[in-house]
Design a protein around this motif. Structure first.
Motif, PDB file in Angstrom:
ATOM      1  N   GLY A 151       0.653  -1.384   0.008  1.00  0.00           N
ATOM      2  CA  GLY A 151      -0.057  -0.136  -0.063  1.00  0.00           C
ATOM      3  C   GLY A 151       0.813   1.326  -0.373  1.00  0.00           C
ATOM      4  O   GLY A 151       2.013   1.288   0.174  1.00  0.00           O
ATOM      5  N   ASP A 152       0.101   2.494  -0.062  1.00  0.00           N
ATOM      6  CA  ASP A 152       0.709   3.587  -0.178  1.00  0.00           C
ATOM      7  C   ASP A 152       0.648   4.556   1.052  1.00  0.00           C
ATOM      8  O   ASP A 152      -0.730   4.566   1.461  1.00  0.00           O
ATOM      9  CB  ASP A 152      -0.177   4.581  -1.455  1.00  0.00           C
ATOM     10  N   VAL A 153       1.553   4.769   1.906  1.00  0.00           N
ATOM     11  CA  VAL A 153       1.551   5.378   3.258  1.00  0.00           C
ATOM     12  C   VAL A 153       0.755   6.578   3.186  1.00  0.00           C
ATOM     13  O   VAL A 153       0.135   7.036   4.190  1.00  0.00           O
ATOM     14  CB  VAL A 153       3.115   5.589   3.716  1.00  0.00           C
ATOM     15  N   ARG A 154       0.621   7.164   2.148  1.00  0.00           N
ATOM     16  CA  ARG A 154      -0.099   8.485   1.953  1.00  0.00           C
ATOM     17  C   ARG A 154      -1.471   8.266   1.669  1.00  0.00           C
ATOM     18  O   ARG A 154      -2.175   9.444   1.965  1.00  0.00           O
ATOM     19  CB  ARG A 154       0.258   9.342   0.439  1.00  0.00           C
ATOM     20  N   GLU A 155      -2.089   7.020   1.562  1.00  0.00           N
ATOM     21  CA  GLU A 155      -3.411   6.659   1.224  1.00  0.00           C
ATOM     22  C   GLU A 155      -4.161   6.383   2.185  1.00  0.00           C
ATOM     23  O   GLU A 155      -3.902   5.189   2.931  1.00  0.00           O
ATOM     24  CB  GLU A 155      -3.569   5.882   0.037  1.00  0.00           C
ATOM     25  N   ASP A 156      -5.137   7.087   2.950  1.00  0.00           N
ATOM     26  CA  ASP A 156      -5.827   6.514   4.207  1.00  0.00           C
ATOM     27  C   ASP A 156      -6.503   5.215   3.972  1.00  0.00           C
ATOM     28  O   ASP A 156      -6.484   4.418   4.996  1.00  0.00           O
ATOM     29  CB  ASP A 156      -7.158   7.482   4.516  1.00  0.00           C
ATOM     30  N   GLN A 157      -6.982   5.179   2.719  1.00  0.00           N
ATOM     31  CA  GLN A 157      -7.723   3.869   2.576  1.00  0.00           C
ATOM     32  C   GLN A 157      -6.693   2.430   2.606  1.00  0.00           C
ATOM     33  O   GLN A 157      -7.143   1.591   3.232  1.00  0.00           O
ATOM     34  CB  GLN A 157      -7.987   3.762   0.935  1.00  0.00           C
ATOM     35  N   ASP A 158      -5.487   2.653   2.159  1.00  0.00           N
ATOM     36  CA  ASP A 158      -4.508   1.619   2.387  1.00  0.00           C
ATOM     37  C   ASP A 158      -4.112   1.305   3.725  1.00  0.00           C
ATOM     38  O   ASP A 158      -3.639   0.356   4.140  1.00  0.00           O
ATOM     39  CB  ASP A 158      -3.182   2.151   1.424  1.00  0.00           C
TER      40      ASP A 158
ATOM     41  N   GLU B 227      10.729  13.443  -4.395  1.00  0.00           N
ATOM     42  CA  GLU B 227       9.120  13.925  -4.433  1.00  0.00           C
ATOM     43  C   GLU B 227       9.050  14.850  -3.157  1.00  0.00           C
ATOM     44  O   GLU B 227       9.148  14.371  -2.102  1.00  0.00           O
ATOM     45  CB  GLU B 227       8.619  12.591  -4.300  1.00  0.00           C
ATOM     46  N   LYS B 228       9.048  15.974  -3.273  1.00  0.00           N
ATOM     47  CA  LYS B 228       8.859  16.968  -2.423  1.00  0.00           C
ATOM     48  C   LYS B 228       7.965  16.706  -1.437  1.00  0.00           C
ATOM     49  O   LYS B 228       6.908  16.515  -1.757  1.00  0.00           O
ATOM     50  CB  LYS B 228       8.836  18.242  -2.845  1.00  0.00           C
ATOM     51  N   GLY B 229       8.248  16.804  -0.063  1.00  0.00           N
ATOM     52  CA  GLY B 229       7.239  16.692   1.058  1.00  0.00           C
ATOM     53  C   GLY B 229       6.784  15.180   1.514  1.00  0.00           C
ATOM     54  O   GLY B 229       6.103  14.946   2.230  1.00  0.00           O
ATOM     55  N   ILE B 230       7.574  14.313   0.750  1.00  0.00           N
ATOM     56  CA  ILE B 230       7.105  12.760   1.050  1.00  0.00           C
ATOM     57  C   ILE B 230       7.706  12.339   2.563  1.00  0.00           C
ATOM     58  O   ILE B 230       6.814  11.905   3.199  1.00  0.00           O
ATOM     59  CB  ILE B 230       7.464  11.753  -0.180  1.00  0.00           C
ATOM     60  N   ASP B 231       8.872  13.214   2.983  1.00  0.00           N
ATOM     61  CA  ASP B 231       9.227  12.795   4.240  1.00  0.00           C
ATOM     62  C   ASP B 231       8.358  13.269   5.184  1.00  0.00           C
ATOM     63  O   ASP B 231       7.945  12.355   6.104  1.00  0.00           O
ATOM     64  CB  ASP B 231      10.747  13.554   4.419  1.00  0.00           C
ATOM     65  N   LYS B 232       7.631  14.384   5.078  1.00  0.00           N
ATOM     66  CA  LYS B 232       6.604  14.715   5.832  1.00  0.00           C
ATOM     67  C   LYS B 232       5.463  14.167   5.919  1.00  0.00           C
ATOM     68  O   LYS B 232       4.857  13.894   7.194  1.00  0.00           O
ATOM     69  CB  LYS B 232       6.122  16.209   5.431  1.00  0.00           C
ATOM     70  N   GLU B 233       5.001  13.661   4.785  1.00  0.00           N
ATOM     71  CA  GLU B 233       4.008  12.542   4.747  1.00  0.00           C
ATOM     72  C   GLU B 233       3.937  11.394   5.470  1.00  0.00           C
ATOM     73  O   GLU B 233       3.223  10.835   6.292  1.00  0.00           O
ATOM     74  CB  GLU B 233       3.365  12.403   3.233  1.00  0.00           C
ATOM     75  N   PHE B 234       5.165  10.829   5.424  1.00  0.00           N
ATOM     76  CA  PHE B 234       5.474   9.659   6.216  1.00  0.00           C
ATOM     77  C   PHE B 234       5.666   9.904   7.738  1.00  0.00           C
ATOM     78  O   PHE B 234       4.908   9.207   8.458  1.00  0.00           O
ATOM     79  CB  PHE B 234       6.884   9.072   6.020  1.00  0.00           C
TER      80      PHE B 234
ATOM     81  N   MET C 220      17.368  13.424   6.371  1.00  0.00           N
ATOM     82  CA  MET C 220      18.682  14.248   6.310  1.00  0.00           C
ATOM     83  C   MET C 220      18.783  15.131   6.977  1.00  0.00           C
ATOM     84  O   MET C 220      17.955  15.916   7.616  1.00  0.00           O
ATOM     85  CB  MET C 220      18.457  14.968   4.728  1.00  0.00           C
ATOM     86  N   THR C 221      20.105  15.076   7.867  1.00  0.00           N
ATOM     87  CA  THR C 221      20.518  16.298   9.003  1.00  0.00           C
ATOM     88  C   THR C 221      20.045  17.558   8.520  1.00  0.00           C
ATOM     89  O   THR C 221      19.375  18.409   9.399  1.00  0.00           O
ATOM     90  CB  THR C 221      22.057  15.971   9.378  1.00  0.00           C
ATOM     91  N   GLU C 222      20.207  17.939   7.336  1.00  0.00           N
ATOM     92  CA  GLU C 222      19.796  19.330   7.167  1.00  0.00           C
ATOM     93  C   GLU C 222      18.397  19.678   7.029  1.00  0.00           C
ATOM     94  O   GLU C 222      18.114  20.870   7.234  1.00  0.00           O
ATOM     95  CB  GLU C 222      20.369  19.817   5.741  1.00  0.00           C
ATOM     96  N   THR C 223      17.503  18.865   7.060  1.00  0.00           N
ATOM     97  CA  THR C 223      16.118  18.855   7.174  1.00  0.00           C
ATOM     98  C   THR C 223      15.389  18.962   8.524  1.00  0.00           C
ATOM     99  O   THR C 223      14.271  19.338   8.831  1.00  0.00           O
ATOM    100  CB  THR C 223      15.264  17.996   6.133  1.00  0.00           C
ATOM    101  N   VAL C 224      16.296  18.424   9.481  1.00  0.00           N
ATOM    102  CA  VAL C 224      15.755  18.144  10.914  1.00  0.00           C
ATOM    103  C   VAL C 224      15.170  19.482  11.549  1.00  0.00           C
ATOM    104  O   VAL C 224      14.183  19.218  12.016  1.00  0.00           O
ATOM    105  CB  VAL C 224      16.665  17.203  11.763  1.00  0.00           C
ATOM    106  N   GLU C 225      15.757  20.525  11.450  1.00  0.00           N
ATOM    107  CA  GLU C 225      15.204  21.845  12.002  1.00  0.00           C
ATOM    108  C   GLU C 225      13.964  22.089  11.869  1.00  0.00           C
ATOM    109  O   GLU C 225      12.931  22.261  12.637  1.00  0.00           O
ATOM    110  CB  GLU C 225      16.282  23.113  12.019  1.00  0.00           C
ATOM    111  N   TYR C 226      13.670  22.172  10.426  1.00  0.00           N
ATOM    112  CA  TYR C 226      12.453  22.434  10.212  1.00  0.00           C
ATOM    113  C   TYR C 226      11.609  21.307  10.301  1.00  0.00           C
ATOM    114  O   TYR C 226      10.282  21.638  10.619  1.00  0.00           O
ATOM    115  CB  TYR C 226      12.522  22.407   8.307  1.00  0.00           C
ATOM    116  N   LEU C 227      11.627  20.025  10.135  1.00  0.00           N
ATOM    117  CA  LEU C 227      10.760  19.063  10.404  1.00  0.00           C
ATOM    118  C   LEU C 227      10.490  19.036  12.042  1.00  0.00           C
ATOM    119  O   LEU C 227       9.308  18.584  12.271  1.00  0.00           O
ATOM    120  CB  LEU C 227      11.409  17.365  10.235  1.00  0.00           C
TER     121      LEU C 227
END
Ligand code: SAH
Length: 225
Positions: free
Chosen positions: A124-131, A150-157, A173-180
């Motif tokens: 299934g697809d982690v992004r899909e509620d149904q799955d 694929e921009k934003g998929i890390d946030k969706e996970f 990725m370490t450089e994205t952690v502060e934002y996340l």
């Protein structure tokens, strides 16, 4: 005996664990990896030594033994299989790519001693509620796509993980952690632990020129409240 050795011994006795951290790393290093990696999905397997380190830390934090663990974007299964080897009650593997699921099943079949641990595989697809309906657990462990293709998929996970469980171990990725971190805190969660790694991206893709390219990655332990 040093303090950490003593702690490990105590944990081993309490939880009747049958393997050591280095044995775990060796077993995980023998698992099969992607056959035909899909670059768009950022299919990079977690290095066995790093997987063993993170799983061992999770085990010591009492997040594995007897727990229901969900492995999101399981790929060929290294993280969830490691959790099973460390005594998870059940592991639910979620993966979008059929080819990876085939290898994941081979990996599960190749190991002895996993009987009675009850792995469940969901295509299934982690992004899909149904799955994701009915996917529940105590702990999520994930090495998601980092979002560079694929921009934003890390946030969706991450968002899905926080919907599923109160505790998540997630690589970024370490450089994205502060934002996340801001995103995590908005959802009412916090980063309780962080581990730093030089992540080897092995040349599973034929056009990679250098054999091993390393990127700076952090594994976060994210906790509700
Ligand atoms: N967890 C594995 C694989 C990491 S690579 C390991 O640690 O080795 C990321 C994995 O996420 C790939 O197997 C890819 O197929 C999968 N994936 C990517 N997008 C997905 C999605 N939307 N839903 C489910 N799985 C996805």
């Amino acid at each position: 005996m040093g303090k950490s050795e003593w702690l490990i011994k105590e944990a081993e006795e309490k939880m009747s664990i049958t393997i050591s951290k280095s044995q775990l790393g060796i077993i995980l290093s023998k698992l099969k990896v992607f056959t035909d990696a899909d670059l768009k999905r950022e299919e990079y397997p977690t290095d066995a030594e790093i997987a063993a380190d993170v799983l061992w830390n999770a085990f010591m934090n009492k997040d594995i033994d007897g727990k229901v663990v969900v492995d999101l974007g399981a790929g060929t299964g290294i993280l969830g299989i490691g959790a099973l080897l460390l005594g998870a009650k059940k592991v639910i593997f979620v993966e979008i790519d059929e080819n990876n699921i085939t290898v994941l099943k081979e990996n599960l079949d190749s190991l002895e001693g996993l009987e009675g641990h009850d792995p469940e595989i969901i295509k299934g697809d982690v992004r899909e509620d149904q799955d994701m309906e009915g996917v529940e657990g105590d702990v999520v462990i994930e090495n998601p796509p980092f979002g560079s293709k694929e921009k934003g998929i890390d946030k969706e996970f991450l968002s899905r993980a926080m919907d599923i469980a109160d505790i998540t171990y997630s690589f970024h990725m370490t450089e994205t952690v502060e934002y996340l971190k801001g995103f995590i805190e908005k959802k009412g969660f916090m980063v309780s632990h962080r581990w730093y790694y030089d992540f080897p991206l092995k040349a599973v893709h034929k056009f990679h020129k250098r054999k091993i390219h390393r990127i700076k990655v952090s594994c976060l332990r994210i906790k509700k409240g």
